[in-house]
Design a protein around this motif. Sequence first.
Motif, PDB file in Angstrom:
ATOM      1  N   THR A 282      36.794  -7.836  26.955  1.00  0.00           N
ATOM      2  CA  THR A 282      37.535  -8.509  25.713  1.00  0.00           C
ATOM      3  C   THR A 282      36.826  -7.828  24.993  1.00  0.00           C
ATOM      4  O   THR A 282      35.107  -8.161  25.108  1.00  0.00           O
ATOM      5  CB  THR A 282      37.764 -10.043  27.030  1.00  0.00           C
ATOM      6  OG1 THR A 282      36.001  -9.884  26.372  1.00  0.00           O
ATOM      7  CG2 THR A 282      38.401 -10.293  27.797  1.00  0.00           C
ATOM      8  N   VAL A 283      37.613  -8.644  23.918  1.00  0.00           N
ATOM      9  CA  VAL A 283      36.160  -8.590  22.426  1.00  0.00           C
ATOM     10  C   VAL A 283      35.276  -9.002  22.959  1.00  0.00           C
ATOM     11  O   VAL A 283      33.841  -8.723  22.150  1.00  0.00           O
ATOM     12  CB  VAL A 283      37.345  -9.092  21.365  1.00  0.00           C
ATOM     13  CG1 VAL A 283      36.270  -9.149  20.249  1.00  0.00           C
ATOM     14  CG2 VAL A 283      38.304  -8.208  21.009  1.00  0.00           C
ATOM     15  N   GLY A 284      35.117 -10.773  23.170  1.00  0.00           N
ATOM     16  CA  GLY A 284      33.544 -11.802  23.458  1.00  0.00           C
ATOM     17  C   GLY A 284      33.150 -10.888  23.901  1.00  0.00           C
ATOM     18  O   GLY A 284      31.362 -10.840  24.203  1.00  0.00           O
ATOM     19  N   GLU A 285      33.282 -10.021  25.019  1.00  0.00           N
ATOM     20  CA  GLU A 285      32.314  -9.582  26.565  1.00  0.00           C
ATOM     21  C   GLU A 285      31.580  -7.924  25.593  1.00  0.00           C
ATOM     22  O   GLU A 285      30.479  -8.309  25.556  1.00  0.00           O
ATOM     23  CB  GLU A 285      33.106  -8.077  28.093  1.00  0.00           C
ATOM     24  CG  GLU A 285      33.465  -9.994  28.820  1.00  0.00           C
ATOM     25  CD  GLU A 285      34.432  -9.266  29.403  1.00  0.00           C
ATOM     26  OE1 GLU A 285      34.983 -10.105  30.581  1.00  0.00           O
ATOM     27  OE2 GLU A 285      35.086  -8.280  29.480  1.00  0.00           O
ATOM     28  N   LEU A 286      32.655  -7.268  24.786  1.00  0.00           N
ATOM     29  CA  LEU A 286      31.777  -6.508  23.218  1.00  0.00           C
ATOM     30  C   LEU A 286      30.707  -6.820  22.942  1.00  0.00           C
ATOM     31  O   LEU A 286      29.585  -6.274  22.588  1.00  0.00           O
ATOM     32  CB  LEU A 286      33.327  -5.965  22.971  1.00  0.00           C
ATOM     33  CG  LEU A 286      32.758  -4.709  21.796  1.00  0.00           C
ATOM     34  CD1 LEU A 286      32.023  -3.976  22.537  1.00  0.00           C
ATOM     35  CD2 LEU A 286      34.253  -4.348  20.817  1.00  0.00           C
ATOM     36  N   ALA A 287      31.046  -8.431  22.695  1.00  0.00           N
ATOM     37  CA  ALA A 287      30.576  -9.016  20.926  1.00  0.00           C
ATOM     38  C   ALA A 287      29.168  -9.202  21.892  1.00  0.00           C
ATOM     39  O   ALA A 287      28.204  -9.610  21.706  1.00  0.00           O
ATOM     40  CB  ALA A 287      30.587 -10.580  21.001  1.00  0.00           C
ATOM     41  N   ALA A 288      29.685  -9.987  23.530  1.00  0.00           N
ATOM     42  CA  ALA A 288      27.575 -10.017  23.963  1.00  0.00           C
ATOM     43  C   ALA A 288      27.157  -9.102  24.441  1.00  0.00           C
ATOM     44  O   ALA A 288      25.612  -8.979  25.299  1.00  0.00           O
ATOM     45  CB  ALA A 288      28.360 -11.343  25.200  1.00  0.00           C
TER      46      ALA A 288
ATOM     47  N   ASP B 172      24.818  -5.932  25.006  1.00  0.00           N
ATOM     48  CA  ASP B 172      23.777  -5.192  24.756  1.00  0.00           C
ATOM     49  C   ASP B 172      24.082  -3.468  23.613  1.00  0.00           C
ATOM     50  O   ASP B 172      24.781  -3.004  24.116  1.00  0.00           O
ATOM     51  CB  ASP B 172      22.843  -4.320  25.577  1.00  0.00           C
ATOM     52  CG  ASP B 172      21.417  -3.570  24.735  1.00  0.00           C
ATOM     53  OD1 ASP B 172      21.617  -4.037  23.778  1.00  0.00           O
ATOM     54  OD2 ASP B 172      20.638  -3.701  26.042  1.00  0.00           O
ATOM     55  N   PRO B 173      23.520  -4.024  22.232  1.00  0.00           N
ATOM     56  CA  PRO B 173      24.254  -3.195  21.267  1.00  0.00           C
ATOM     57  C   PRO B 173      23.782  -1.521  21.286  1.00  0.00           C
ATOM     58  O   PRO B 173      24.243  -1.162  21.452  1.00  0.00           O
ATOM     59  CB  PRO B 173      24.342  -3.705  20.281  1.00  0.00           C
ATOM     60  CG  PRO B 173      23.107  -4.737  20.077  1.00  0.00           C
ATOM     61  CD  PRO B 173      23.622  -5.185  21.552  1.00  0.00           C
ATOM     62  N   LEU B 174      22.506  -1.773  22.556  1.00  0.00           N
ATOM     63  CA  LEU B 174      22.112  -0.442  22.065  1.00  0.00           C
ATOM     64  C   LEU B 174      22.114   0.411  23.606  1.00  0.00           C
ATOM     65  O   LEU B 174      22.329   1.140  23.776  1.00  0.00           O
ATOM     66  CB  LEU B 174      20.311  -0.726  22.506  1.00  0.00           C
ATOM     67  CG  LEU B 174      19.218  -0.660  21.434  1.00  0.00           C
ATOM     68  CD1 LEU B 174      17.876  -0.950  22.193  1.00  0.00           C
ATOM     69  CD2 LEU B 174      19.178   0.413  20.696  1.00  0.00           C
TER      70      LEU B 174
ATOM     71  N   GLU C 264      27.227   6.425  17.650  1.00  0.00           N
ATOM     72  CA  GLU C 264      27.144   5.462  16.365  1.00  0.00           C
ATOM     73  C   GLU C 264      28.486   4.452  16.305  1.00  0.00           C
ATOM     74  O   GLU C 264      27.966   2.854  15.973  1.00  0.00           O
ATOM     75  CB  GLU C 264      27.446   6.357  15.091  1.00  0.00           C
ATOM     76  CG  GLU C 264      27.007   5.038  13.820  1.00  0.00           C
ATOM     77  CD  GLU C 264      25.006   4.771  13.726  1.00  0.00           C
ATOM     78  OE1 GLU C 264      25.552   3.778  13.520  1.00  0.00           O
ATOM     79  OE2 GLU C 264      24.822   5.167  14.130  1.00  0.00           O
ATOM     80  N   ALA C 265      29.551   4.617  17.146  1.00  0.00           N
ATOM     81  CA  ALA C 265      30.940   3.501  17.656  1.00  0.00           C
ATOM     82  C   ALA C 265      30.182   2.631  17.728  1.00  0.00           C
ATOM     83  O   ALA C 265      31.049   1.662  17.533  1.00  0.00           O
ATOM     84  CB  ALA C 265      31.776   4.781  17.385  1.00  0.00           C
ATOM     85  N   GLY C 266      29.676   3.169  18.748  1.00  0.00           N
ATOM     86  CA  GLY C 266      29.616   1.796  19.779  1.00  0.00           C
ATOM     87  C   GLY C 266      28.450   0.461  18.702  1.00  0.00           C
ATOM     88  O   GLY C 266      28.974  -0.653  19.029  1.00  0.00           O
ATOM     89  N   ALA C 267      27.683   0.737  17.688  1.00  0.00           N
ATOM     90  CA  ALA C 267      27.181  -0.258  17.557  1.00  0.00           C
ATOM     91  C   ALA C 267      27.964  -1.379  16.261  1.00  0.00           C
ATOM     92  O   ALA C 267      27.774  -1.873  16.328  1.00  0.00           O
ATOM     93  CB  ALA C 267      25.547   0.469  16.677  1.00  0.00           C
ATOM     94  N   THR C 268      28.586   0.232  15.480  1.00  0.00           N
ATOM     95  CA  THR C 268      29.786  -0.487  15.156  1.00  0.00           C
ATOM     96  C   THR C 268      31.052  -1.339  15.676  1.00  0.00           C
ATOM     97  O   THR C 268      30.891  -2.474  14.705  1.00  0.00           O
ATOM     98  CB  THR C 268      31.144   0.671  14.719  1.00  0.00           C
ATOM     99  OG1 THR C 268      29.616   1.431  13.625  1.00  0.00           O
ATOM    100  CG2 THR C 268      31.709   0.041  12.954  1.00  0.00           C
TER     101      THR C 268
END
Length: 404
Positions: free
Chosen positions: A202-208, A210-212, A220-224
């Motif tokens: 889910t988008v919520g799981e993506l938001a939570a 770890d960006p690293l 780069e797309a991961g951070a975006t």
Amino acid sequence: MDRVILHCDCNGFFASVEMLSRPELRDVPMAVAGDPESRHGIILAKNELAKAYGVQTAETIWQAKKKCPSLVLVPPHHEKYHEISKLVNKIYLDYTDLVDPFGIDESFLDLTASMHLFPMSPAELADVIRARVRSEIGITISVGVSFCRVFAKLGSDYKKPDATTLISRENFREIVWPMSVSALLFVGKRTAALLERQGIATVGELAAADPLHLTRTLGEAGATLHRYANGGDTEPVRSYYHRERPKSIGNGMTFRRNIVGEDEVRAGVSALVDSVAARLREENCKCTVVQVQIKDPEFAVIQRQTTLKRATWLRSEIVETAMSLIRAAGGLGKMIRALTVTAAGLVADDEAEEQLDIFSALDESAEKRESVEGTLHEIRRRFGKGSIQLGYYKKPDGSDESES
Ligand SMILES: [Mg+2]
């Protein structure tokens, strides 16, 4: 201060435009299909009645007819779609010049600077725009209202047809976070599969997440994407008047069922090229390069391209070129999941037009062409570039005589 961004999406666009000129189509299950005489033709759009039968975009006519034997099929009229698209954008332009079309039937609007002109909330203004498109054009749109493009786009998809959805700082966690990651702008099936493998559905799981860690797996797309999921999309909406001429015009489709063999591939290519050719005309340019991208069921991708001997915007020439590229790449003998055809190496129509149209009018051998070209060059040298318009005929609707 937060921006006011709208994403306006025409509902069932191709089908709605067809029903404008043929209102009787409103009362029957109807679909717009490329190549309607061929059972392999591809469904490009359907009306609500056809949708109720389970008819889906990107399936073949025979699949659709199995579910709905009485389905009425209509060929696409891409030039008409572009005409209506322009009229719809013209309404948007009454509110801001920051109107950025995203495909033929969607546009982003930035109303931040114009809100003070209207004594109402952003969602109320969205309702006004919606009502105008309905009454002045005769089709419906759904609108997402938010503080960034990514959430506005999710909003226009949230409730349709003919609806407004507000996604605010207050409610975005509630509305957006339960959505599947694949709903997010620029998340294709492949990225969604990669994310899912890491337990992110889910988008919520993506938001939570770890960006690293995301950057390690997706670059780069991961951070975006992490930023997008948290409402951090700060990309501006570009002005309608400062759009650049495109470098290429492409159209791709993931088919409902894998396609295989000459007839099915030709039907797919032809459905894609219909709109590419219409857009070339729309932009007043021709292509000198044709590219194809073939994706198999395992997501393996083959890309091929070729340079044409002369610039063209004729659908038949682009279809045949794409078919020979696919044939040469062995693409007719295996399952294809997705296809993209791109017209590249674009040149302005006035640079390309004289040569092509004189040649096709004469339809002569290459030698003769060489000599004609020599003569043309000489005439142009002496009288200037615009001096020759031989053999060029435009029908009133803007299409070429030479194209059927
Ligand atoms: Mg749409």
